[in-house]
Design an enzyme around this catalytic site. Structure first.
Site, short mmCIF file in Angstrom:
data_model
loop_
_atom_site.label_atom_id
_atom_site.label_comp_id
_atom_site.label_asym_id
_atom_site.label_seq_id
_atom_site.Cartn_x
_atom_site.Cartn_y
_atom_site.Cartn_z
N GLY A 1 0.67 -1.23 0.13
CA GLY A 1 -0.04 -0.05 -0.15
C GLY A 1 0.76 1.30 -0.01
N ASP B 1 -14.86 -1.21 10.43
CA ASP B 1 -14.61 -1.35 8.87
C ASP B 1 -14.92 -2.85 8.42
OD1 ASP B 1 -13.96 0.02 6.46
OD2 ASP B 1 -11.88 -0.62 6.66
#
Length: 489
Positions: free
Chosen positions: A23, A136
């Site tokens: 990422g 989440d």
């Protein structure tokens, strides 16, 4: 010094393999633990790319994952920090995201969707019991292992809940966010997670999202109104459960205990999910003899293993132990008939274990199961205490505060303490009382602990001896003496 060389040095216990993902400021590497040959995933975070907010999220994620040890949550084994990187050594989950599984298969048969949903609820329930809100939950953060079991991952947006306090940060993916989050109101973490679970269940059964729109304002309007298309191809029971989860008012939204009681959820429900009395690894963790024996053959000292576990150290011994224990249970757990505490059947009292009261507390206990009556069990335990010169005071029903002082050696200071030959179950005075017989003890070498008896299930009872303070190894000495007297070791 080259950061790659530093990384190789701090990760010398692992053979680093291919990159699994990356990422903006982190990458994940496949690795193999040298001593055990167990595959792990190592998340490598570069400190130079972490601003203050991101660094706080990473620290919070680490603190959360250290609390959690559950069959359906990705396990964190070790955290290694240098001046330039943070290395998180985690369970390797090799079958990808539930998101890609759904993309490939489309909507699932109800039995398969139920199987996944039961596991998701089991993991989420465990998080909430340990005061963790994920915030989440979505198929991208639900991984599948080689047996197609769910593993909840990515606690980067998670938070620790406190009694009487609400959360206020609006976070997560809009399609899965509860109405109270997108309205920027104070909210309770469990209710918000349950909403996300409802969206996931709908996606599992229907192959699409209940709330979806390219226009963000229109999407938020759908979520605030709780309007979604009812699917005719799924059973009325499944539709009913979804409708009870996707309720805009969080106070009226179904709770996890109510989900457990719903007929659709209860179909083909594995015993380890159905029974609230069953302990998970974090709550009841056996000191596994097979694992310790295997470590001894590797060259570890048994005292180092037990001492490191007792003191919650992070070193090669504890990391190796938890990796082996994780593999042990993966190989032996039958998730359809799962129980960590099994009575030995040799006597009325069986199956000794040592457990951490919670993953972030420095409190340990010895315990065992008993099929005898509570009165009989307590009487037997207190008789053993009397033989070991343990003093106690009753503070509640089947609950005692205890003091034990190790008998003197020739190097210790002499202090006379009376000892009573009779054992009484009831009464508020500390026993032994003064009855004319005495012994010499070391006053500076003592421990305090608590005895608690509680029902496990049916007519099975659990006895806990919980260390409070004093030298930890002295508590282990008492435990060993106790087990020796009752004839278990």
């Amino acid at each position: 010094m080259d950061s790659r060389r530093v990384g190789r040095n701090v990760l010398s216990n692992y053979r680093i393999g291919k990159t699994l993902g990356h990422g903006a400021f982190a990458k994940v590497k496949l690795a193999v633990h040298n001593l055990t040959g167990i595959k792990v995933a190592i998340k490598i975070l570069a400190r130079q790319f972490l601003d203050e907010t991101e660094a706080m999220k990473v620290r919070r994620e680490i603190n959360i994952m250290k609390r959690l040890s559950h069959p359906h949550i990705v396990r964190l084994f070790e955290v290694i920090e240098t001046t330039t990187e943070i290395y998180m050594v985690m369970e390797y989950v090799n079958s990808g995201e539930l998101f890609y599984y759904l993309t490939e298969k489309g909507r699932l048969h109800e039995d398969e969707a139920r199987h996944f949903f039961q596991q998701i609820i089991s993991g989420v329930e465990y998080c909430h019991r340990h005061m963790v809100a994920h915030r989440d939950l979505k198929p991208e953060n639900l991984l599948l292992d080689s047996k197609h079991s769910i593993k909840i991952a990515d606690f980067g947006l998670g938070n620790i809940m406190r009694d009487g306090h609400f959360l206020k940060t609006s976070c997560g993916s809009p399609n899965y966010a509860a109405p109270e989050l997108i309205a920027h109101r104070l909210y309770a973490g469990p209710e918000a997670d349950i909403w996300s679970c409802g969206v996931i269940l709908y996606a599992l059964l229907c192959g699409r999202l209940p709330f979806d729109d390219d226009n963000l304002s229109a999407l938020y309007s759908r979520i605030r109104n709780g309007t979604y298309p009812i699917s005719s191809h799924i059973s009325s029971s499944a539709n009913d459960l979804i409708a009870r989860i996707l309720v805009v008012d969080p106070v009226r939204r179904i709770s996890i205990p109510e989900i457990h009681r719903h007929p659709w959820f209860r179909e083909q429900l594995p015993q380890y999910i159905a029974s609230p009395a069953i302990k998970t690894l974090c709550e009841t963790e056996k000191v596994n003899e097979d694992v310790v024996r295997e470590m001894v053959t590797m060259g570890f000292n048994i005292h180092e293993i037990i001492g490191s576990l007792l003191n919650h150290l992070q070193n090669q011994a504890t990391v190796t132990y938890h990796l082996l224990l994780h593999r042990y249970f993966r190989a032996r757990f039958n998730f359809d008939n799962h129980e960590l505490l099994v009575s030995s059947g040799v006597t009325d009292h069986g199956d000794i274990y040592v457990r951490s009261v919670s993953c972030d507390q420095e409190k340990w206990t010895l315990g065992f199961k008993s099929q005898a009556s509570p009165y009989q069990t307590m009487r037997d335990v207190l008789q053993v205490f009397h033989s070991l010169n343990v003093q106690w005071k009753r503070i509640g029903h089947y609950n005692m505060k205890c003091l034990w002082e190790r008998p003197r050696s020739k190097y210790s200071r002499d202090v006379f303490v009376d000892r009573c030959p009779e054992t009484k179950l009831h009464g508020d005075k500390i026993l032994p009382s003064t009855c004319g017989t005495g012994m010499t003890i070391r006053t500076h070498d003592s421990i305090k602990f608590e005895l608690q008896l509680y029902r496990a299930s049916g007519e099975m009872y659990i006895v806990d001896l919980q260390w409070i303070n004093g030298p930890p190894f002295l508590f282990l000495e008492l435990c060993a003496s106790f087990l020796s007297v009752v004839g278990i070791i």
